[in-house]
Enzyme design. Structure first.
Site, mmCIF file in Angstrom:
data_model
loop_
_atom_site.group_PDB
_atom_site.id
_atom_site.type_symbol
_atom_site.label_atom_id
_atom_site.label_comp_id
_atom_site.label_asym_id
_atom_site.label_seq_id
_atom_site.Cartn_x
_atom_site.Cartn_y
_atom_site.Cartn_z
ATOM 1 N N ARG A 33 33.232 59.782 45.240
ATOM 2 C CA ARG A 33 32.394 60.048 46.272
ATOM 3 C C ARG A 33 32.971 59.648 48.223
ATOM 4 O O ARG A 33 32.955 60.720 48.710
ATOM 5 C CB ARG A 33 30.901 59.952 46.378
ATOM 6 N N GLU A 34 33.862 58.275 47.910
ATOM 7 C CA GLU A 34 34.899 57.999 48.732
ATOM 8 C C GLU A 34 35.965 57.872 48.902
ATOM 9 O O GLU A 34 36.903 59.098 49.161
ATOM 10 C CB GLU A 34 33.813 57.448 49.529
ATOM 11 N N GLY A 38 37.125 52.573 44.488
ATOM 12 C CA GLY A 38 35.724 52.371 44.725
ATOM 13 C C GLY A 38 35.745 50.728 45.537
ATOM 14 O O GLY A 38 36.569 51.342 46.642
ATOM 15 N N ILE A 39 34.807 50.161 45.706
ATOM 16 C CA ILE A 39 34.685 49.200 46.587
ATOM 17 C C ILE A 39 35.522 47.816 46.474
ATOM 18 O O ILE A 39 36.328 48.367 47.075
ATOM 19 C CB ILE A 39 33.186 48.140 46.632
ATOM 20 N N LYS A 49 40.832 39.351 49.930
ATOM 21 C CA LYS A 49 42.344 38.868 49.536
ATOM 22 C C LYS A 49 43.202 38.995 50.259
ATOM 23 O O LYS A 49 43.845 37.549 50.989
ATOM 24 C CB LYS A 49 42.135 38.639 48.504
ATOM 25 N N GLY A 178 23.842 33.022 53.333
ATOM 26 C CA GLY A 178 24.256 32.951 52.017
ATOM 27 C C GLY A 178 25.341 32.249 51.711
ATOM 28 O O GLY A 178 25.954 32.771 52.584
ATOM 29 N N GLY A 180 27.221 32.301 48.406
ATOM 30 C CA GLY A 180 27.762 33.159 47.263
ATOM 31 C C GLY A 180 30.092 33.200 47.391
ATOM 32 O O GLY A 180 29.723 33.086 48.738
ATOM 33 N N ALA A 181 30.102 33.816 46.446
ATOM 34 C CA ALA A 181 31.573 34.473 46.996
ATOM 35 C C ALA A 181 31.364 35.043 47.823
ATOM 36 O O ALA A 181 32.207 34.522 48.714
ATOM 37 C CB ALA A 181 31.797 34.320 45.460
ATOM 38 N N HIS A 441 55.401 19.849 32.731
ATOM 39 C CA HIS A 441 55.615 18.513 34.285
ATOM 40 C C HIS A 441 56.456 18.727 35.149
ATOM 41 O O HIS A 441 57.945 19.036 34.968
ATOM 42 C CB HIS A 441 55.140 17.270 33.720
#
Length: 462
Positions: A33-34, A38-39, A49, A178, A180-181, A441
């Site tokens: 629809r957009e 998606g989101i 990011k 909030g 959270g992430a 290393h």
């Protein structure tokens, strides 16, 4: 038109499911629809990011003298930072459009809903409706920002995450509800950009689903950078009638009033189940989640659901994995059910956070006798050379059999390191096998080996 499969929603669950279906020979359509992607691609994982990378570059420049580099009069252009983020998102969305065309997937732009068994009704932007038939239908409609009843998002002074990504003007001060992430990532970004940031968290620690040691380390880093943290606290109300926001916060010791230009609501997500036709067809759902079996079939034959709208972590990579498993089952293959205890979680603030499996507390509560190893990046040659000595790798093993129960990391680039542990746990690798696997290393990844060695009393560099 008739299809083998119609997917409603083109986020990382939906578009991945559609592509895998096409690979398996199913005639496939996807409803959006957009914007394709998606989101996640348009307003979540990818553009955030991009914002965070700009913040990290700016932070590097501000500390350039630590590396023997002199930079004078460095400044950021907030509008340009936002514009770059949107450009990255737009490019990724166009990439999904290319993949749809490449895989011969029909894109049906509009809002999709179940019309009846085997039928999807799509309403386009002009309001025109068209019905399509499919043998199988996957619901992958994702989620949106959750609102608290007492703090309604107005998109001006009380913001959702979308608003925070495209602000016309950088605020001088911000309260983040909030931790959270999403909350921590935006708190980091705006703090680096110069906004005074206060985090208000209802629970006793920030990043509350992470191992306690990780939460403490991030809190220490945030406080050092100037972010104010209020835990065991809750926003009771926000008055937006003035120039900014007057925020009443309930704390352990009473109610206090804070002021800020804007408030960012980052208190979780709410699934998109409205107007999907669930009741029309009789699809069972409970507490905002569609009820499915191990292969994402609902109680209605031919109807499936994946991603944020089903039980499990609301993460892009989870939705993608579920989409592939679901489609392979539809196509008659025999996929393995997803192990939700081996799902990595990542938070991209600085220092980064990555984890998988049991926390130390959860392992003990599950009845395991455990061995715990912890290796600080301050003892890592690569971290010292790179100037990123914050953080550590913490690993947890079953003391009896050496089973790799979990790993919890905080530090530079740990979101790239966690996959080693995911693969190791998938292959049932033991602690001793990690120790005896030679790591290059100097690298940050050596910390995983060193932490495992520390759990068994064999650590060389501590």
């Amino acid at each position: 038109m008739n299809y083998d499969l119609i997917v409603i929603g083109s986020g990382p669950g939906g578009y991945v499911a559609a592509i895998r279906a096409s690979q398996l020979g199913l005639k496939t359509a996807i409803v959006e629809r957009e914007s394709l992607g998606g989101i996640c691609l348009n307003w979540g994982c990818i553009p955030t990011k991009a914002l965070l990378k700009s913040a990290q570059v700016f932070e590097y420049i501000k500390h350039a003298s630590d590396y023997g580099i002199n930079v004078k009069d460095a400044a950021h252009d907030f509008d340009a930072v936002v514009k770059r983020s949107r450009g990255v998102a737009d490019g990724m969305s166009k990439g999904i459009a290319f993949l749809m065309k490449k895989n011969k997937i029909d894109v049906l732009m509009g809002s999709g809903k179940l019309a009846s068994a085997g039928k999807v009704e799509v309403t386009d932007a002009a309001g025109a409706k068209k019905t399509y038939e499919a043998k199988s239908i996957i619901l992958a409609t994702g989620a949106r920002s959750r609102e608290l009843p007492n703090v309604k998002v107005d998109n001006k002074k009380i913001l959702g995450y979308r608003d925070a990504m495209v602000m016309d003007k950088q605020p001088k001060s911000m309260i983040v509800m909030g931790s959270g992430a999403i909350g921590c990532e935006f708190a980091y970004f705006y703090n680096v950009m110069g906004t005074k940031v206060t985090i208000v968290e209802f629970l006793p620690t920030i990043l509350p689903i992470e191992d306690e040691d990780v939460s403490k380390e991030v809190a220490k880093s945030f406080k050092k950078s100037g972010i104010e943290i209020m835990t065991d606290s809750a926003v009771e109300s926000v008055d937006t009638s003035g120039a900014g926001c007057k925020v009443k916060v309930k704390t352990k010791t009473g109610v206090i009033e804070l002021e800020a230009d804007v408030v960012l609501s980052a208190v979780g997500i709410q699934t998109n189940l409205e107007n999907l036709g669930l009741e029309t067809v009789g699809v069972k759902h409970d507490k905002g989640k569609v009820l499915v079996d191990d292969f994402y079939a609902t109680n209605i034959k031919g109807v499936y659901a994946i991603g944020d709208i089903v039980k499990g972590p609301a993460l892009a990579h989870v939705a993608s994995a579920e989409g592939i498993i679901c489609v392979e089952k539809i196509a008659g293959h025999h996929p393995e059910a997803l192990n939700y205890n081996n799902i990595p979680g990542c938070t991209y603030c600085s220092p980064e956070v990555a984890s998988v499996g049991y926390t130390e507390k959860a392992a003990k509560e599950a009845g395991y006798q455990i061995k715990v190893g912890k290796f600080p990046f301050s003892a890592s040659g690569k971290a010292s050379a790179a100037g990123v000595k914050e953080g550590f790798v913490k690993v947890i093993f079953d003391a009896k059999y050496g089973e790799f129960l979990g790993a919890h990391m905080v530090g530079a680039n740990v979101t790239e390191l966690i996959a080693e542990v995911v693969v190791a746990r998938k292959l049932e690798t033991t602690g001793m096998e990690i120790i005896k696997s030679v790591h290059p290393h100097p690298t940050m990844s050596e910390a995983i080996m060193e932490a495992a060695a520390q759990a068994y009393g064999e650590c060389i560099h501590l």
